[in-house]
Design a protein around this motif. Structure first.
Motif, mmCIF file in Angstrom:
data_model
loop_
_atom_site.group_PDB
_atom_site.id
_atom_site.type_symbol
_atom_site.label_atom_id
_atom_site.label_comp_id
_atom_site.label_asym_id
_atom_site.label_seq_id
_atom_site.Cartn_x
_atom_site.Cartn_y
_atom_site.Cartn_z
ATOM 1 N N PRO A 175 0.805 -1.221 0.000
ATOM 2 C CA PRO A 175 0.000 0.000 0.000
ATOM 3 C C PRO A 175 0.840 1.274 0.000
ATOM 4 O O PRO A 175 0.484 2.248 -0.669
ATOM 5 C CB PRO A 175 -0.827 -0.116 1.291
ATOM 6 N N THR A 176 1.945 1.283 0.748
ATOM 7 C CA THR A 176 2.765 2.495 0.805
ATOM 8 C C THR A 176 3.423 2.780 -0.542
ATOM 9 O O THR A 176 3.544 3.942 -0.942
ATOM 10 C CB THR A 176 3.833 2.375 1.893
ATOM 11 N N LEU B 208 0.623 4.023 -2.862
ATOM 12 C CA LEU B 208 0.219 5.374 -2.487
ATOM 13 C C LEU B 208 1.260 6.390 -2.939
ATOM 14 O O LEU B 208 0.915 7.470 -3.440
ATOM 15 C CB LEU B 208 0.025 5.457 -0.973
ATOM 16 N N LEU C 57 -8.271 6.297 3.812
ATOM 17 C CA LEU C 57 -7.214 7.302 3.719
ATOM 18 C C LEU C 57 -7.149 8.149 4.990
ATOM 19 O O LEU C 57 -6.052 8.492 5.457
ATOM 20 C CB LEU C 57 -7.445 8.198 2.499
#
Length: 245
Positions: A104-105, A108, A229
């Motif tokens: 996810p990081t 993102l 988020l």
């Protein structure tokens, strides 16, 4: 149909059944059967175990089994392995790093970089402002009289960048400063009539761009995405406080 695919599996063999269930969800199959392979030495000392996953699919007339080989180091726990991939360099030495598609990081960061770059190009061409300038137009619309420090903390960039942005907006007649606060160091900033007019013009462009980005999402999915988020930002604040303390 036989194939080989190298990736990461939980180092704790007790987690393998759950990992098999996970595979059965993400791979085109009805069931995933796992068979551990006995521990053995491998060329790369990082890998301490190997497992073979036999994925069986049932078609209308036939059955196929694909055997996947997994290697994992004991240095990472089962949660960490969700976001890692195993790679090899030209010499065949193994290493582990973040997945471009499952972390996810990473996703993102990629999304934020691409979004900001594309937005900055569009806003510069159409309105003569940058991405940070647009964020400050929104900030001063949302909170008239905000200081440089308040804006930096809210937007998430350093005060130097905010100060340079404010100077650009003031030079163009888009923002005006208030009186010094009691501390003698900070002052609030407001948009001028011209600044509010520009904000309205860029807002329409920003919403059009957002509509394209959210194409295919339902209202419920957008709400869920936004909530995730927000929770991510809360954890990010906690991480920042922990690492800076």
């Amino acid at each position: 149909m036989v194939g080989t695919f190298r990736t990461l599996a939980p180092s704790d063999s007790r987690l393998l059944p759950a990992f098999a269930d996970f595979l059965s969800c993400v791979l085109p199959c009805r069931s995933a059967l796992i068979q551990p392979v006995c521990s053995k030495e491998v060329k790369d000392s990082m890998l301490s175990r190997q497992y073979i996953v036999a994925v069986t699919t049932w078609g209308l007339f036939d059955t196929h089994t694909i055997r996947y080989t997994f290697g994992m180091t004991d240095d990472f726990d089962a949660f960490d392995t969700l976001f890692l991939v195993e790679v090899e360099d030209d010499d065949g030495a193994g290493a582990q790093t973040l997945s471009f598609s499952r972390s996810p990081t990473v996703l993102l960061t990629f999304a934020a970089n691409r979004f900001t770059r594309a937005a900055a190009k569009t806003y510069a061409q159409k309105f003569g402002i940058g991405a940070v300038d647009w964020r400050m137009l929104v900030m001063l619309t949302r909170k008239p009289g905000a200081t440089v420090t308040e804006s930096a903390n809210t937007i998430g960039i350093d005060k130097g960048a905010i100060s340079r942005c404010i100077a650009r907006l003031e030079k163009r007649g888009l923002a005006t400063k208030g009186e010094l606060h009691a501390n003698g160091r900070s002052r609030g900033w407001w948009l001028t009539a011209e600044g509010r007019k520009l904000h309205g013009e860029v807002l329409r462009e920003a919403l059009d761009r957002q509509r394209i980005l959210l194409d295919g999402y339902s209202e419920e999915e957008i709400a869920q995405f936004t909530d995730l988020l927000r929770r991510f930002l809360v954890n990010l604040d906690a991480l920042t406080e922990k690492t800076s303390g």
